[in-house]
Design an enzyme around this catalytic site. Structure first.
Site, PDB file in Angstrom:
ATOM      1  N   HIS A   5     -12.377 -28.089   4.905  1.00  0.00           N
ATOM      2  CA  HIS A   5     -12.424 -27.821   6.346  1.00  0.00           C
ATOM      3  C   HIS A   5     -11.119 -27.193   6.810  1.00  0.00           C
ATOM      4  CE1 HIS A   5     -14.068 -28.220  10.340  1.00  0.00           C
ATOM      5  NE2 HIS A   5     -13.031 -28.915  10.763  1.00  0.00           N
ATOM      6  N   ARG A  41      -7.029 -34.802   6.925  1.00  0.00           N
ATOM      7  CA  ARG A  41      -7.878 -35.709   7.707  1.00  0.00           C
ATOM      8  C   ARG A  41      -8.617 -36.621   6.726  1.00  0.00           C
ATOM      9  NH1 ARG A  41     -11.896 -33.106  12.159  1.00  0.00           N
ATOM     10  NH2 ARG A  41     -13.040 -32.443  10.308  1.00  0.00           N
ATOM     11  N   TYR A  81     -10.372 -39.848  47.601  1.00  0.00           N
ATOM     12  CA  TYR A  81      -9.319 -40.784  47.168  1.00  0.00           C
ATOM     13  C   TYR A  81      -7.956 -40.116  47.156  1.00  0.00           C
ATOM     14  CZ  TYR A  81     -13.048 -43.784  45.298  1.00  0.00           C
ATOM     15  OH  TYR A  81     -14.136 -44.579  45.136  1.00  0.00           O
ATOM     16  N   ARG A  85     -20.949 -23.671   8.212  1.00  0.00           N
ATOM     17  CA  ARG A  85     -21.228 -24.850   9.046  1.00  0.00           C
ATOM     18  C   ARG A  85     -20.837 -24.614  10.511  1.00  0.00           C
ATOM     19  NH1 ARG A  85     -17.649 -27.209   5.096  1.00  0.00           N
ATOM     20  NH2 ARG A  85     -16.230 -27.585   6.838  1.00  0.00           N
ATOM     21  N   LYS A  92     -23.368 -32.795  15.502  1.00  0.00           N
ATOM     22  CA  LYS A  92     -22.625 -34.013  15.850  1.00  0.00           C
ATOM     23  C   LYS A  92     -22.401 -34.116  17.369  1.00  0.00           C
ATOM     24  CE  LYS A  92     -18.304 -31.642  14.781  1.00  0.00           C
ATOM     25  NZ  LYS A  92     -17.213 -31.519  13.814  1.00  0.00           N
ATOM     26  N   CYS A 140     -14.502 -37.884  42.245  1.00  0.00           N
ATOM     27  CA  CYS A 140     -14.762 -39.324  42.115  1.00  0.00           C
ATOM     28  C   CYS A 140     -15.594 -39.584  40.858  1.00  0.00           C
ATOM     29  CB  CYS A 140     -15.508 -39.842  43.339  1.00  0.00           C
ATOM     30  SG  CYS A 140     -14.776 -39.386  44.917  1.00  0.00           S
ATOM     31  N   MET A 141     -15.946 -40.839  40.624  1.00  0.00           N
ATOM     32  CA  MET A 141     -16.742 -41.184  39.448  1.00  0.00           C
ATOM     33  C   MET A 141     -18.137 -40.566  39.502  1.00  0.00           C
ATOM     34  SD  MET A 141     -17.772 -44.934  37.975  1.00  0.00           S
ATOM     35  CE  MET A 141     -16.111 -45.562  37.921  1.00  0.00           C
ATOM     36  N   ASP A 142     -18.724 -40.558  40.703  1.00  0.00           N
ATOM     37  CA  ASP A 142     -20.126 -40.151  40.818  1.00  0.00           C
ATOM     38  C   ASP A 142     -20.371 -39.025  41.808  1.00  0.00           C
ATOM     39  OD1 ASP A 142     -20.710 -42.670  39.349  1.00  0.00           O
ATOM     40  OD2 ASP A 142     -20.069 -43.536  41.255  1.00  0.00           O
TER      41      ASP A 142
HETATM   42  C1  LIG Z   1     -17.245 -30.153  13.588  1.00  0.00           C
HETATM   43  C2  LIG Z   1     -17.256 -29.615  12.218  1.00  0.00           C
HETATM   44  C3  LIG Z   1     -17.772 -28.339  11.965  1.00  0.00           C
HETATM   45  C4  LIG Z   1     -18.186 -27.385  13.074  1.00  0.00           C
HETATM   46  O1  LIG Z   1     -17.046 -26.971  13.775  1.00  0.00           O
HETATM   47  P1  LIG Z   1     -17.135 -25.811  14.894  1.00  0.00           P
HETATM   48  O2  LIG Z   1     -15.718 -25.453  15.144  1.00  0.00           O
HETATM   49  O3  LIG Z   1     -17.799 -26.419  16.066  1.00  0.00           O
HETATM   50  O4  LIG Z   1     -17.933 -24.714  14.292  1.00  0.00           O
HETATM   51  C5  LIG Z   1     -17.863 -27.939  10.650  1.00  0.00           C
HETATM   52  N1  LIG Z   1     -17.452 -28.753   9.642  1.00  0.00           N
HETATM   53  C6  LIG Z   1     -16.945 -29.979   9.855  1.00  0.00           C
HETATM   54  C7  LIG Z   1     -16.499 -30.809   8.706  1.00  0.00           C
HETATM   55  C8  LIG Z   1     -16.820 -30.453  11.140  1.00  0.00           C
HETATM   56  O5  LIG Z   1     -16.286 -31.652  11.363  1.00  0.00           O
END
Ligand SMILES: *Cc1c(COP(=O)(O)O)cnc(C)c1O
Length: 385
Positions: free
Chosen positions: A175, A146, A275, A231, A48, A322-324
């Site tokens: 999770h 969540r 700035y 995961r 992700k 700065c931005m850039d």
């Molecule tokens: C982001 C996420 C992970 C991975 O999390 P890490 O802490 O980066 O290993 C696993 N499962 C779900 C549902 C997530 O949203």
């Protein structure tokens, strides 16, 4: 007139002195270290947020080359991007979905997360209409609050899946809220709650779908949570999820962020920099300018705290970022236009990590990695294997 979402300037690495380099061999060795650690459990790499800044499509292609069994992303559009790049590996979209998105999931052969009975009904209806079977994973909330059906209400969702003719429940997952903490009591409670839910299958003598729960923190310190699949996200990229987590798997950062000096000058006392005029020297100093800023994800909050490496030596960022662009005080040392400057990476015996940037910015390494803007070109160091 054509209106396009795409930037009209090229982000090609040749045009910009700044780039993020991703060492693919490191991703492979990190993945192998994680797999060796979790034994029989499968590993689903999490890609992700542009693969935690490492570049979604190239990392996705590389994971497919390595033969991973599945890939996890957060959003539907991330899954579609991978499919449009020709990736055929199974993809689970982990985040909350709108029922109205179900047809798109089916069209792109993406695995859906189902987190309520209502969503299940919407997915069943979309799959029936399309004449296909939807592959889903059920999301159980065991303490994150969540998305997901609460563990104490999950039975009705699991029951409902038994009556869906167009839904195949391939997996079931939860999770953690605190798996990277020193105190693992609440994480262990979450594991117990998940097991309570899973008893549904045992009681009915039904095959249990693929069970998974472990993010990076749990891969590192909660073996009882590995179950059928893990995961890992940030750990795959060679970064530990927190300072206090036990480092039971050795991983190495895959990402280097570098740029080149575009300006050199001597600044006199009484002439503040950038700035807000927040910084000035009481003696003449050499100052170089770097073409990176908060618009690239080099957080302004690091002003006055950040350091960079030039030829293996640390120097402070001075004045407001700065931005850039930002400025670096090299005192009496020499550095010239075109010289390489490391924002994240290792040079000789010095190293600047995303953990350092996170400390300077008052955030976590996750936020540093995922905020490196797409304006910064990604280049890939090929795996020699
Ligand atoms: C982001 C996420 C992970 C991975 O999390 P890490 O802490 O980066 O290993 C696993 N499962 C779900 C549902 C997530 O949203």
């Amino acid at each position: 007139m054509q209106i396009s979402n795409h930037p009209t300037i090229s982000t090609s690495a040749d045009l910009r002195p700044t780039h993020v380099q991703v060492d693919l061999e490191r991703l492979r060795s990190n993945l192998q270290a994680i797999q060796a650690h979790v034994g029989a459990a499968r590993v689903m790499p999490i890609l992700k947020a542009n693969a935690y800044g490492h570049g979604l499509v190239r990392v996705g292609q590389y994971m497919q080359e390595l033969g991973v069994g599945s890939i996890g992303v957060a959003y539907l559009e991330e899954g579609i991007l991978l499919r449009e790049a020709g990736i055929t590996t199974p993809i689970l979209v982990l985040g909350g979905i709108l029922g109205s998105q179900a047809p798109l999931f089916l069209q792109h052969n993406l695995t859906l997360t189902v987190s309520s009975t209502q969503k299940l009904e919407q997915v069943e209806a979309a799959a029936a209409a399309a004449g296909v079977t939807a592959r889903v994973h059920l999301k159980i909330d065991t303490g994150m609050e969540r998305i997901g059906v609460h563990y104490y209400n999950a039975e009705s969702l699991l029951e409902a899946t038994l009556h869906c003719k167009h839904v195949e429940v391939e997996g079931i997952f939860s999770h953690f809220a605190n798996s990277d903490a020193a105190d693992l009591a609440s994480a262990r409670t979450q594991v117990e709650r998940f097991h309570e839910v899973l008893r549904f299958y045992e009681k009915r003598s039904l095959p249990t779908p693929l069970r998974h729960m472990a993010n990076s923190g749990a891969v590192l310190q909660l073996p009882e949570s590995w179950m059928d699949m893990v995961r890992p996200g940030i750990l795959l990229y060679g970064v530990y999820p927190s300072a206090q987590v036990q480092r039971t798997v050795a991983v190495q950062p895959a990402l280097t962020w570098s740029s080149r000096i575009v300006y050199f000058k001597v600044v006199q006392p009484g002439h503040p920099i950038s700035y807000g005029s927040t910084w000035q020297s009481d003696h003449p100093v050499r100052v170089v300018t770097v073409p990176v800023g908060y618009g690239d994800g080099y957080f302004r909050a690091m002003s006055g705290k950040a350091q960079v490496l030039i030829k293996g030596k640390r120097y402070p960022v001075v004045g407001t970022i700065c931005m850039d662009q930002f400025m670096v005080n090299i005192e009496n040392d020499s550095a010239y236009n075109e010289d390489e400057i490391l924002l994240v990476g290792q040079s000789e015996n010095e190293r600047i990590t995303v953990e350092d940037l996170a400390d300077w910015a008052g955030t976590i390494p996750y936020e540093i990695l995922t905020n490196i803007n797409t304006r910064v070109p990604r280049v890939y160091l090929q795996d020699q294997k």
